[in-house]
Design a protein around this motif. Structure first.
Motif, PDB file in Angstrom:
ATOM      1  N   LEU A   1       0.829  -1.119   0.038  1.00 35.25           N
ATOM      2  CA  LEU A   1      -0.035  -0.074   0.008  1.00 35.25           C
ATOM      3  C   LEU A   1       0.841   1.202   0.089  1.00 35.25           C
ATOM      4  CD1 LEU A   1      -2.734  -1.233   2.542  1.00 35.25           C
ATOM      5  CD2 LEU A   1      -2.758  -1.007  -0.039  1.00 35.25           C
ATOM      6  N   GLY A   2       2.017   1.195   0.712  1.00 34.06           N
ATOM      7  CA  GLY A   2       2.866   2.242   0.662  1.00 34.06           C
ATOM      8  C   GLY A   2       3.376   2.517  -0.774  1.00 34.06           C
ATOM      9  N   ALA A   3       3.624   1.470  -1.541  1.00 33.15           N
ATOM     10  CA  ALA A   3       4.300   1.333  -2.853  1.00 33.15           C
ATOM     11  C   ALA A   3       3.264   2.139  -3.699  1.00 33.15           C
ATOM     12  CB  ALA A   3       4.811   0.209  -3.461  1.00 33.15           C
ATOM     13  N   LEU A   4       2.090   1.695  -3.586  1.00 33.63           N
ATOM     14  CA  LEU A   4       0.967   2.548  -4.323  1.00 33.63           C
ATOM     15  C   LEU A   4       0.700   4.081  -4.057  1.00 33.63           C
ATOM     16  CD1 LEU A   4      -1.867  -0.392  -4.300  1.00 33.63           C
ATOM     17  CD2 LEU A   4      -0.395   0.512  -5.972  1.00 33.63           C
ATOM     18  N   GLU A   5       0.982   4.170  -2.865  1.00 32.99           N
ATOM     19  CA  GLU A   5       0.776   5.683  -2.262  1.00 32.99           C
ATOM     20  C   GLU A   5       1.914   6.503  -2.699  1.00 32.99           C
ATOM     21  OE1 GLU A   5      -0.240   9.350  -0.963  1.00 32.99           O
ATOM     22  OE2 GLU A   5      -1.569   7.427  -1.134  1.00 32.99           O
ATOM     23  N   HIS A   6       2.859   5.857  -2.872  1.00 32.91           N
ATOM     24  CA  HIS A   6       4.435   6.595  -3.373  1.00 32.91           C
ATOM     25  C   HIS A   6       3.801   7.111  -5.009  1.00 32.91           C
ATOM     26  CE1 HIS A   6       8.622   7.089  -4.613  1.00 32.91           C
ATOM     27  NE2 HIS A   6       8.395   6.216  -5.614  1.00 32.91           N
ATOM     28  N   VAL A   7       3.218   6.105  -5.586  1.00 36.28           N
ATOM     29  CA  VAL A   7       3.150   6.170  -7.139  1.00 36.28           C
ATOM     30  C   VAL A   7       2.139   7.250  -7.079  1.00 36.28           C
ATOM     31  CG1 VAL A   7       2.007   5.321  -8.963  1.00 36.28           C
ATOM     32  CG2 VAL A   7       3.672   3.911  -7.901  1.00 36.28           C
ATOM     33  N   ARG A   8       1.060   7.394  -6.417  1.00 36.84           N
ATOM     34  CA  ARG A   8       0.079   8.347  -6.518  1.00 36.84           C
ATOM     35  C   ARG A   8       0.646   9.892  -6.038  1.00 36.84           C
ATOM     36  NH1 ARG A   8      -2.853   4.122  -4.445  1.00 36.84           N
ATOM     37  NH2 ARG A   8      -2.761   4.952  -2.196  1.00 36.84           N
ATOM     38  N   ALA A   9       1.670   9.616  -5.065  1.00 36.27           N
ATOM     39  CA  ALA A   9       2.098  11.002  -4.657  1.00 36.27           C
ATOM     40  C   ALA A   9       3.129  11.696  -5.858  1.00 36.27           C
ATOM     41  CB  ALA A   9       2.897  10.827  -3.246  1.00 36.27           C
ATOM     42  N   ARG A  10       3.567  10.603  -6.367  1.00 38.64           N
ATOM     43  CA  ARG A  10       4.686  11.387  -7.395  1.00 38.64           C
ATOM     44  C   ARG A  10       4.158  11.479  -8.762  1.00 38.64           C
ATOM     45  NH1 ARG A  10      10.592   9.208  -7.263  1.00 38.64           N
ATOM     46  NH2 ARG A  10      10.672  10.978  -8.461  1.00 38.64           N
ATOM     47  N   HIS A  11       2.926  10.617  -9.155  1.00 35.36           N
ATOM     48  CA  HIS A  11       2.303  10.699 -10.414  1.00 35.36           C
ATOM     49  C   HIS A  11       0.844  11.136 -10.485  1.00 35.36           C
ATOM     50  CE1 HIS A  11       5.939   9.159 -12.005  1.00 35.36           C
ATOM     51  NE2 HIS A  11       5.991   8.181 -10.961  1.00 35.36           N
ATOM     52  N   GLY A  12       0.261  11.348  -9.416  1.00 39.41           N
ATOM     53  CA  GLY A  12      -1.245  11.708  -9.281  1.00 39.41           C
ATOM     54  C   GLY A  12      -2.256  10.512  -9.198  1.00 39.41           C
ATOM     55  N   SER A  13      -1.820   9.540  -9.936  1.00 33.44           N
ATOM     56  CA  SER A  13      -2.547   8.438  -9.822  1.00 33.44           C
ATOM     57  C   SER A  13      -1.773   7.169 -10.409  1.00 33.44           C
ATOM     58  CB  SER A  13      -3.909   8.469 -10.635  1.00 33.44           C
ATOM     59  OG  SER A  13      -3.709   8.605 -11.899  1.00 33.44           O
ATOM     60  N   VAL A  14      -2.070   5.866 -10.216  1.00 29.35           N
ATOM     61  CA  VAL A  14      -1.712   4.682 -10.945  1.00 29.35           C
ATOM     62  C   VAL A  14      -1.933   4.887 -12.374  1.00 29.35           C
ATOM     63  CG1 VAL A  14      -1.840   2.244 -11.105  1.00 29.35           C
ATOM     64  CG2 VAL A  14      -1.814   3.243  -8.794  1.00 29.35           C
ATOM     65  N   GLU A  15      -3.013   5.200 -12.651  1.00 28.64           N
ATOM     66  CA  GLU A  15      -3.268   5.493 -14.098  1.00 28.64           C
ATOM     67  C   GLU A  15      -2.399   6.342 -14.871  1.00 28.64           C
ATOM     68  OE1 GLU A  15      -6.830   6.352 -17.311  1.00 28.64           O
ATOM     69  OE2 GLU A  15      -7.430   5.924 -15.262  1.00 28.64           O
ATOM     70  N   ASP A  16      -1.985   7.351 -14.247  1.00 31.63           N
ATOM     71  CA  ASP A  16      -1.358   8.499 -14.684  1.00 31.63           C
ATOM     72  C   ASP A  16       0.229   7.928 -14.960  1.00 31.63           C
ATOM     73  OD1 ASP A  16      -3.102  10.477 -14.917  1.00 31.63           O
ATOM     74  OD2 ASP A  16      -2.648  11.404 -13.255  1.00 31.63           O
ATOM     75  N   TYR A  17       0.673   7.004 -13.846  1.00 33.76           N
ATOM     76  CA  TYR A  17       2.107   6.517 -13.829  1.00 33.76           C
ATOM     77  C   TYR A  17       2.163   5.569 -14.980  1.00 33.76           C
ATOM     78  CZ  TYR A  17       5.480   2.927 -12.367  1.00 33.76           C
ATOM     79  OH  TYR A  17       6.462   2.213 -12.165  1.00 33.76           O
ATOM     80  N   LEU A  18       1.161   4.798 -15.311  1.00 33.79           N
ATOM     81  CA  LEU A  18       1.237   3.408 -16.150  1.00 33.79           C
ATOM     82  C   LEU A  18       0.915   4.046 -17.456  1.00 33.79           C
ATOM     83  CD1 LEU A  18      -0.940   0.956 -14.391  1.00 33.79           C
ATOM     84  CD2 LEU A  18       1.782   0.828 -14.813  1.00 33.79           C
ATOM     85  N   VAL A  19       0.051   4.934 -17.711  1.00 32.57           N
ATOM     86  CA  VAL A  19       0.020   5.661 -19.084  1.00 32.57           C
ATOM     87  C   VAL A  19       1.117   6.500 -19.525  1.00 32.57           C
ATOM     88  CG1 VAL A  19      -1.285   7.473 -20.410  1.00 32.57           C
ATOM     89  CG2 VAL A  19      -2.379   5.815 -18.971  1.00 32.57           C
ATOM     90  N   GLY A  20       1.616   7.172 -18.415  1.00 37.63           N
ATOM     91  CA  GLY A  20       3.026   8.076 -18.709  1.00 37.63           C
ATOM     92  C   GLY A  20       4.187   7.071 -19.246  1.00 37.63           C
ATOM     93  N   ALA A  21       4.059   5.647 -18.776  1.00 37.97           N
ATOM     94  CA  ALA A  21       5.082   4.825 -19.063  1.00 37.97           C
ATOM     95  C   ALA A  21       4.812   3.940 -20.348  1.00 37.97           C
ATOM     96  CB  ALA A  21       5.436   4.032 -17.851  1.00 37.97           C
ATOM     97  N   GLY A  22       3.615   4.376 -20.933  1.00 39.48           N
ATOM     98  CA  GLY A  22       3.503   3.694 -22.348  1.00 39.48           C
ATOM     99  C   GLY A  22       2.176   2.754 -22.389  1.00 39.48           C
TER     100      GLY A  22
END
Length: 133
Positions: free
Chosen positions: A97-118
């Motif tokens: 859950l901390g890893a997911l929170e890290h993604v949200r804190a840095r990228h806004g959302s998991v979707e933004d992180y993944l879409v930004g990565a391809g």
């Protein structure tokens, strides 16, 4: 948790490709695995489930259960604990859950992180259709 955040930060394109592979898989069950089935697998599954809106309490509980179920395997690999066995990552839900929170804190959302990565919006739609009843 630092191992997980480091993996996520260094190689987002690999996580996006793994999640895309789930979306691109033929209809039916999909097996996601790595060497032990806990760290990289746990991150890919947690990212995928978070992306489609799964209950994060359930995601954390699943991660914790996976760690408990892997304990006999770790013990069989090295009864004397002379080699790393995965125990370096505490088997608690707070890790994933901390890893997911890290993604949200840095990228806004998991979707933004993944879409930004391809990951494509088409993959996101496919996953939501496939995994959400």
């Amino acid at each position: 948790m630092h191992l997980y955040t480091g993996l996520l930060d260094r190689r987002p394109e690999l996580f996006a490709r793994a999640v895309a592979a789930v979306a691109d898989a033929p209809e039916g069950p999909v097996l996601v695995h790595c060497a032990a089935g806990k760290d990289r697998t746990g991150l890919v599954v947690a990212l995928t489930l978070s992306l489609v809106g799964a209950d994060l309490t359930a995601v954390g509980a699943d991660y914790e259960a996976t760690n408990a179920r892997l304990e006999p395997r770790y013990a069989a690999l090295d009864p004397d604990r002379a080699i790393p066995t995965g125990r370096e990552i505490p088997p608690t839900r707070q890790v994933i859950l901390g890893a997911l929170e890290h993604v949200r804190a840095r990228h806004g959302s998991v979707e933004d992180y993944l879409v930004g990565a391809g990951l494509t919006p088409g993959h996101v739609r496919t996953l939501r259709a496939r995994l959400v009843a």
